[in-house]
Write a protein that holds these residues in place. Structure first.
Motif: not given
Length: 416
Positions: A324-346
């Motif tokens: 259960n913990a592994m699943q969410i850890s692996i999953g949240n690596l996507g969230a780490v990248m996602g935090t940089q995808l909605y920049r104000s200049e875009w």
């Protein structure tokens, strides 16, 4: 702060989240839910409250990191906890109900943010500070109450009568491994890491976590970019989350009734894809807003089923807690990248963020289809072993004497 500084804080939150999920669930297994779950909720509430009084950028980054650390153990911990109380096919609906609180919180969050934002100047604080302070303090109060209301497992829960306890134990005994007396071992932890299916569960969540968190973190920005004021954007976040809440529950009910997981994940992700196609292809603010509703309506039901899948299928207990913990850890690596995808200049079209969210949902359909095929083939092999070796039926798995091989056991049938 600049937009990039704000995004750095979001990224640090998920780094703290990812690093501590597996250790937190190991602590849960080695202690008790009654002690651990309220305690990490209490710590989270304290950190959230302190986030409202930070005075510099270093304080902001530090508090965001520890906000992730203190939140990391709650969801995987609750998923494991529920798996120890309910039959396998009953767990999905309960976990989905728990997860639906996230979409419901999103709906109320918009209203609260709009209302508390009007407290600007109270106590000399800006409105955003009061959002963290008040919601953090409420979490502290709830966590203290949780020490009295969260019980451990059915065998020791004080609120059960002896007859009720025996009934629950009997139900679990003939369905899963919850009643087996399993002590913690590091070998069981390693078993989770060595199982390819656990990594597939993680990849399944990874491919929905980026759309999930980018939508939840940036929905007000996306809506305000359509031409609405910031205050109106907060209120307009309510309908997408309200629709998502309803569909999470509805899809969970039908998934449980049909005993199917993969088709509902794939169908929900397809609905989310429609939402992002609308967002990418239209210039109309009204049509784009409808796209956000479709996106939320697809992402949240899909995520709820994905997160409940290993709780249904992984056995024994320590392996399941780690999975259960592994699943969410692996999953949240996507969230780490996602935090940089909605920049104000875009802003306001956010082509990069919307495109990657769409691609991730398409990948989720592919991963889910692969896992469906893998689980179905393993079920076929186990059925052949049971037939040729005259092994006991699935219903006897929890009560079986002697050695039990967890989810490798021929008696254990995966839910697909």
């Amino acid at each position: 702060m600049t937009g990039d500084q704000y995004l750095t804080g979001l990224t640090l939150y998920f780094i703290g989240y990812v690093l501590f999920e597996i250790p937190c669930n190991i602590i849960l297994k080695r202690t008790t839910p009654r002690l651990w779950l309220p305690t990490i909720t209490l710590f989270w509430g304290i950190v959230a409250t302190l986030l409202g009084v930070v005075q510099n950028y270093a304080g902001y980054l530090t508090s965001r990191f520890f906000l992730g650390v203190t939140e990391s153990g709650l969801f995987p911990g609750v998923v494991f906890y529920l798996s120890m109380w309910y039959k396998r096919n009953e767990q999905h609906y309960r976990i989905s109900l728990f997860f639906s609180a996230a979409s419901l919180a999103g709906a109320f969050g918009g209203i609260l943010a709009w209302g508390i934002g009007h407290m600007k100047g109270v106590g000399g604080y800006n409105g955003w500070r009061w959002i963290f302070i008040l919601e953090g303090l409420l979490t502290v109060v709830v966590s203290v109450l949780a020490y009295f209301f969260v019980h451990n497992y059915p065998s020791t829960a004080e609120f059960l009568t002896e007859e009720e306890r025996e009934y629950i134990q009997f139900r679990l005994k003939y369905d899963n491994d919850a009643t087996r007396d399993e002590s913690f071992t590091w070998a069981a932890v390693l078993t989770a890491f060595k199982d390819p299916k656990v990594w597939l569960y993680g990849l399944g969540f990874h491919t929905v976590s980026l759309p999930l968190y980018t939508l939840s973190l940036f929905l007000p920005s996306i809506i305000s970019g359509l031409g609405y004021s910031n205050a109106s954007a907060q209120l307009l976040t309510v309908p997408p989350y309200a629709v998502a809440f309803i569909l999470v529950v509805v899809v969970a009910v039908y998934s449980e009734k049909t005993h199917l997981r993969a088709p509902f994940i794939m169908g929900s992700s397809a609905l989310g894809i429609i939402g992002y196609i609308i967002l990418l292809s239209t210039h109309s603010s009204g049509s784009s807003y409808v796209g956000t509703i479709f996106a939320a309506a697809g992402i949240y039901p899909s995520t709820a089923i994905v997160l409940s899948w290993p709780a249904n299928n992984v056995s024994g207990q320590t392996k399941r807690a780690v999975a259960n913990a592994m699943q969410i850890s692996i999953g949240n690596l996507g969230a780490v990248m996602g935090t940089q995808l909605y920049r104000s200049e875009w802003s306001p079209r956010y082509f990069v963020g919307h495109s990657l969210a769409l691609a991730y949902l398409a990948a989720n359909i592919a991963v889910t289809g692969t896992l469906w095929l893998v689980l179905s083939r393993e079920n076929e092999k186990k059925a052949e072993i049971r037939r040729t070796q005259n092994i006991a039926s699935l219903e006897e798995v929890g009560a079986a004497d002697g050695e039990f091989l967890g989810d490798d056991d021929p008696r254990w049938v995966f839910q697909t």
